[in-house]
Scaffold this active site. Sequence first.
Site, PDB file in Angstrom:
ATOM      1  N   ASP A  50      -9.838   5.535  -2.794  1.00  0.00           N
ATOM      2  CA  ASP A  50      -8.641   6.046  -3.454  1.00  0.00           C
ATOM      3  C   ASP A  50      -9.072   6.776  -4.726  1.00  0.00           C
ATOM      4  OD1 ASP A  50      -9.370   4.012  -5.165  1.00  0.00           O
ATOM      5  OD2 ASP A  50      -7.307   3.605  -5.734  1.00  0.00           O
TER       6      ASP A  50
ATOM      7  N   GLU B 199       0.815  -1.213   0.000  1.00  0.00           N
ATOM      8  CA  GLU B 199       0.000   0.000   0.000  1.00  0.00           C
ATOM      9  C   GLU B 199       0.851   1.266   0.000  1.00  0.00           C
ATOM     10  OE1 GLU B 199      -2.964   0.347  -0.713  1.00  0.00           O
ATOM     11  OE2 GLU B 199      -3.607  -1.734  -0.639  1.00  0.00           O
TER      12      GLU B 199
ATOM     13  N   TYR C 116      -6.418   7.008   3.457  1.00  0.00           N
ATOM     14  CA  TYR C 116      -6.561   5.913   2.500  1.00  0.00           C
ATOM     15  C   TYR C 116      -5.818   4.666   2.945  1.00  0.00           C
ATOM     16  CZ  TYR C 116      -5.434   2.650  -1.036  1.00  0.00           C
ATOM     17  OH  TYR C 116      -5.256   1.451  -1.660  1.00  0.00           O
TER      18      TYR C 116
END
Length: 291
Positions: free
Chosen positions: A138, A37, A120
């Site tokens: 996102d 991520e 996020y």
Amino acid sequence: MSLVDLQRTIIDWYAGAQRDLPWRRADCSPWGIFVSEVMLQQTPVVRVEPVWHEWMSRWPTPTALAASPSGEAVRAWGRLGYPRRALRLHGAATAMVDRHDGEVPSNLEELQALPGVGTYTAAAVAAFAFGARVPVVDTNVRRVHARAVTGVEHAAPSLSRAESDLAAELLPTDPDAARVWNVAVMELGALICTARGPRCDECPVRETCAWVRAGRPAYDGPPRRGQAWAGTDRQVRGRLLQLLRDSADPVPREQLEQVWDDELQRERCLDGLVSDGLVEPLQDNRFRLPG
DNA sequence: TAATCGTGGCC
DNA sequence: TGGCCAAGATT
């Protein structure tokens, strides 16, 4: 089409269209998902994948990364861009060792307290690594919602309250469905409902998409910020850091001076890299990645 | 809030 | 050819 039908349509599409990405596999650890991520923040999948494999092989746990110098994380970051992310990833690993028994925390507050983790990324890790039923929003998700529901080509430059509320409404109530929904909408935005040249003819929700039904009107919102590059500090910082990454030994100042002519800008950027913790000055007028 | 922060590929 | 874009965070 009801909300439940929309959810099922996109979830069914995902079942047949999803990419086989390593951090999506069932045996991927929360740490592997966490690293992916951070690497994926503003960096395309194709560039992340090889570097992610190297990192997982070298640093399979937060403890392993925390035991290495931060400069090694910066070096192994390679050319993914925004190298402060590497530093923050190292800082996050250190925090996991110090505060979470060397594990990735599972709740949103603890995740977001880690360096380099914002709204996020905290939601993505909670959802993808721990199955939490939280909306993951996102840029892909925002674009799908903007088109399919709101009927505009692009979302506004910054996330609005209305968008967050919409994402919460669209999230399936059922936990299992919610898990797939989050990644499915993101995948739809990445593969079909792209920023430029959307493949509407292949889209599973083309019949009900508000933007398509409106005749695909052009974007009519506030100007979207471009990213200047040539001659900027970012370009200079990139050159300086590349030299340091590619050198096993500390680099003399004279060598760094050759990557950029403008002395004022060059010194400002070097100072900035040092204060950011990306570069370490030595006593002998040489520089290196932090040891 | 808006500016800043890398890098490379695509249409 | 070059502006635009890519699973954002930070200040």
